[in-house]
Design a protein around this motif. Structure first.
Motif, PDB file in Angstrom:
ATOM      1  N   GLY A  38      -3.560  -0.055  -2.157  1.00 47.78           N
ATOM      2  CA  GLY A  38      -2.421   0.679  -1.601  1.00 47.78           C
ATOM      3  C   GLY A  38      -2.799   2.135  -1.365  1.00 47.78           C
ATOM      4  N   GLU A 138      -2.482  -8.559  -1.051  1.00 48.29           N
ATOM      5  CA  GLU A 138      -2.041  -7.270  -0.490  1.00 48.29           C
ATOM      6  C   GLU A 138      -0.720  -6.832  -1.114  1.00 48.29           C
ATOM      7  OE1 GLU A 138      -2.030  -8.599   3.653  1.00 48.29           O
ATOM      8  OE2 GLU A 138       0.132  -8.438   3.611  1.00 48.29           O
ATOM      9  N   VAL A 327      -1.231  -0.593   3.274  1.00 50.55           N
ATOM     10  CA  VAL A 327      -2.317  -1.185   2.483  1.00 50.55           C
ATOM     11  C   VAL A 327      -3.624  -1.166   3.271  1.00 50.55           C
ATOM     12  CG1 VAL A 327      -1.627  -3.529   3.162  1.00 50.55           C
ATOM     13  CG2 VAL A 327      -2.933  -3.238   1.112  1.00 50.55           C
TER      14      VAL A 327
END
Ligand SMILES: NC(=O)c1ccc[n+]([C@@H]2O[C@H](COP(=O)([O-])OP(=O)(O)OC[C@H]3O[C@@H](n4cnc5c(N)ncnc54)[C@H](OP(=O)(O)O)[C@@H]3O)[C@@H](O)[C@H]2O)c1
Length: 339
Positions: A38, A138, A327
């Motif tokens: 992130g 993710e 991300v």
């Protein structure tokens, strides 16, 4: 291995891909293949810390000095950013008991950063845990920072079911986790954020959403048991009338004057100010993992960028237009894996 490195402070243009030595795990460490990472407030601050003045910093002068010592004075001390991530364990040191090769994990490196690289070594005792099976790589990568900050900070306010909380800065990393945790605790949540993100905070579970450009929450006559001010913009004198008689003003960012308000109000039985620091601990990460597994914390991703477009990813976050998490995909196909 490939890593996104920076050797000068500055704009997103300082980020570039470089070949660097792959880390080797010590006996108490695990080697992780990072799949996704992130981008949050910490990455942006560390990347441009030379330009951050003590006045412009969100914390007291001492914290700014600590920031200088860890991020560097004229040149970055950290070469690789990225503090929240998800990936798979490649190998483990001989003393490691909690993990084995092939495990899917997620975690938080804090001010050590280092997750914007193909591989990362971490002590077994660091904030790293098995990835909840209910989320993708993710999604897991963008959860740790905000949730690890929001969970212990909210604990300090002792929020009870049925109480009313206002979260000022509800659409950011910490705020978006705080909205979900406060809902999980049974509170009635009012979220304050920019107009383009009102729908986003509602999707996270906020009961009401206020655009800070349209309405000053300190002047609308509403009162709350807890006001959680993420950027430390609402001084006690300004919002004390928005607090119930025994209400708590909780700051994630605070200056010395807020600390003085905390000391002063700690002696009273009325409204209180609380300034707190989140430890970013393994214990809290394990609690976050349970909340994710129970569906109480989810990740809403706005955009994904491949590793070689990290500068574009930072630029996009800096526009302030994002609606959800951003991300960096450290490995192709990470979005399909791990669910
Ligand atoms: N105490 C701790 O342990 C701790 C740990 C880490 C970080 N922090 C502090 O937390 C802060 C960063 O939080 P974060 O990562 O959540 O930041 P972030 O992702 O950048 O989010 C900032 C939030 O503030 C909102 N905002 C911007 N201008 C505002 C205004 N005028 N009025 C109300 N809200 C406004 C933004 O809304 P829109 O985007 O919708 O406009 C967004 O919701 C930093 O100040 C840092 O020092 C504290």
């Amino acid at each position: 291995m490939k890593a996104i490195v920076y050797t000068e402070f500055g704009s997103p243009d300082v980020l570039r891909i470089e070949e660097t030595a792959q880390p080797v795990p010590k006996p108490n460490e695990i080697l992780v293949r990072v799949r996704a990472a992130g981008i949050n407030f910490g990455d942006l601050v560390a990347r441009s810390f030379k330009a951050v003045t003590p006045r412009g910093f969100y914390m007291p002068f001492l914290f700014w000095l600590i920031g200088k010592a860890s991020f560097g004075w004229n040149k970055p001390r950290i070469r690789i950013l990225g503090d929240e991530w998800a990936g798979d364990v490649v190998s483990v040191g001989r003393e490691v008991k909690r993990f084995k090769p092939g495990d899917q994990v997620f975690g938080f490196t804090g001010q050590r950063f280092g997750a914007n690289a193909e591989f990362l070594c971490l002590a077994e005792s660091a904030p790293v845990a098995h990835k909840p099976a209910t989320v993708t790589m993710e999604e897991a990568a963008v959860i740790p920072y905000g949730a690890l900050m929001a969970l212990p900070l909210l604990r300090r306010a002792n929020l009870q079911p049925g109480q009313r909380i206002l979260i000022n800065g509800a659409s950011g990393g910490i705020g978006s986790a705080a909205v979900q945790i406060a809902k999980h605790l049974g509170a009635e949540v009012t979220a304050v954020c920019g107009g383009p993100r009102l729908e986003f905070v509602r999707a996270l579970g906020a009961d009401r959403a206020i655009d800070y450009e349209e309405q000053d929450f300190t002047k609308n006559g509403e009162t709350y048991d807890v006001i959680f001010d993420i950027l430390g913009q609402a001084h006690f004198s300004r919002c004390r009338h928005s607090l119930k008689p025994r209400g708590v003003l909780l700051y994630a960012s605070f200056k010395t004057r807020n600390l003085l308000s905390m000391i002063r109000t700690s002696l009273s039985r009325g409204r209180r100010v609380v300034c707190a620091i989140a430890p970013g601990s393994l214990k809290d990460l394990l609690a976050v993992k349970e909340l994710v597994e129970a569906g109480k914390i989810k990740a809403i991703i706005d955009k994904r960028f491949p590793m070689d477009r990290a500068a574009d990813a930072h630029r996009y976050v800096e526009t302030g237009r994002r609606t959800g998490a951003v991300v960096i995909m450290m490995a192709p196909g990470a979005e399909e894996e791990g669910k």
